[in-house]
Design a protein around this motif. Structure first.
Motif, short mmCIF file in Angstrom:
data_model
loop_
_atom_site.label_atom_id
_atom_site.label_comp_id
_atom_site.label_asym_id
_atom_site.label_seq_id
_atom_site.Cartn_x
_atom_site.Cartn_y
_atom_site.Cartn_z
N ASP A 77 95.98 30.97 -16.10
CA ASP A 77 95.65 31.86 -17.21
C ASP A 77 96.84 32.79 -17.43
O ASP A 77 96.76 33.99 -17.19
CB ASP A 77 94.37 32.64 -16.89
N PRO A 78 98.00 32.21 -17.84
CA PRO A 78 99.23 33.00 -17.93
C PRO A 78 99.15 34.18 -18.89
O PRO A 78 99.82 35.18 -18.70
CB PRO A 78 100.29 31.98 -18.37
N GLU A 79 98.31 34.07 -19.91
CA GLU A 79 98.19 35.17 -20.88
C GLU A 79 97.16 36.21 -20.44
O GLU A 79 96.97 37.21 -21.12
CB GLU A 79 97.79 34.63 -22.27
N GLY A 80 96.47 35.97 -19.33
CA GLY A 80 95.46 36.93 -18.86
C GLY A 80 94.28 37.05 -19.79
O GLY A 80 93.73 38.14 -19.95
N LEU A 81 93.87 35.93 -20.39
CA LEU A 81 92.80 35.95 -21.38
C LEU A 81 91.43 36.36 -20.83
O LEU A 81 90.56 36.77 -21.59
CB LEU A 81 92.69 34.59 -22.07
N THR A 82 91.25 36.25 -19.52
CA THR A 82 89.94 36.55 -18.95
C THR A 82 89.94 37.81 -18.07
O THR A 82 89.01 38.04 -17.31
CB THR A 82 89.43 35.36 -18.13
#
Length: 189
Positions: A77-82
């Protein structure tokens, strides 16, 4: 709704002797991009590691009597969506919303995991068709605890199957999720 445990037999089974009653053991699991996670395996539990064709790592842990079993899938989850609670709840609804109709709860009652590091959210589903039954077929469980544990760059999707949510085995797995299953730095060579 039948909550069936489908353990894939691909991977390496951690050795466990009959009558195993030793203290928990630490397992180190390589995820992706040289990232490692530490897992404190409770006494009496087996650990199966596997990697799918896309490179995702998953772990299956189960106690010997078959009271509980948990599946963990590690997703980049490289974008830190969670990282935010709302995003975790939306993702849980996408992944597990189909269980609501056949559950006793008839809703997703989100609870925060409150892990030692990172963040997490989960909800419990009770299989309405199994309530009141005393003899459940092998591999069928009354409860599914579905959730996400996250930290920067990683999302762990977990499915915890159990017959009782107050048992020592169930509590041991929740403890594992709260105080273990966390990233450890890989030493430089």
């Amino acid at each position: 709704m039948r909550i069936l445990l489908q353990l894939l037999l691909v991977g390496v089974l951690a050795p466990v002797a009959p009558g195993f009653a030793a203290a928990q053991r630490q397992e180190s699991v390589l995820l992706f991009e040289s990232r490692k996670v530490a897992v404190a395996v409770p006494p009496g539990f087996t650990l199966v590691r596997q990697q799918d064709e896309t490179g995702l790592t998953s772990l299956n842990l189960a106690d010997a009597p078959g009271m509980v079993s948990v599946n963990l899938v590690f997703v980049p989850d490289p974008e830190g969506l969670t990282l935010q609670a709302r995003a975790r709840r939306e993702r849980l609804f996408e992944l597990f919303g189909g269980y609501v109709e056949d559950s006793v709860e008839k809703a997703m009652r989100f609870e925060e995991l409150e892990p030692r590091s990172g963040a997490g959210t989960y909800c419990v589903f009770t299989d309405a068709s199994l309530v009141g039954r005393t003899n459940l077929p092998a591999g069928e469980y009354r409860h599914l605890t579905a959730g996400l544990k996250v930290w920067r760059g990683v999302m762990v999707v977990f499915r915890l199957f159990s017959n009782e949510t107050s048992s020592a085995e169930y509590q041991a797995v929740l403890k594992l999720l709260r105080s273990s299953v966390e990233e450890r730095a890989v030493p430089l060579k």
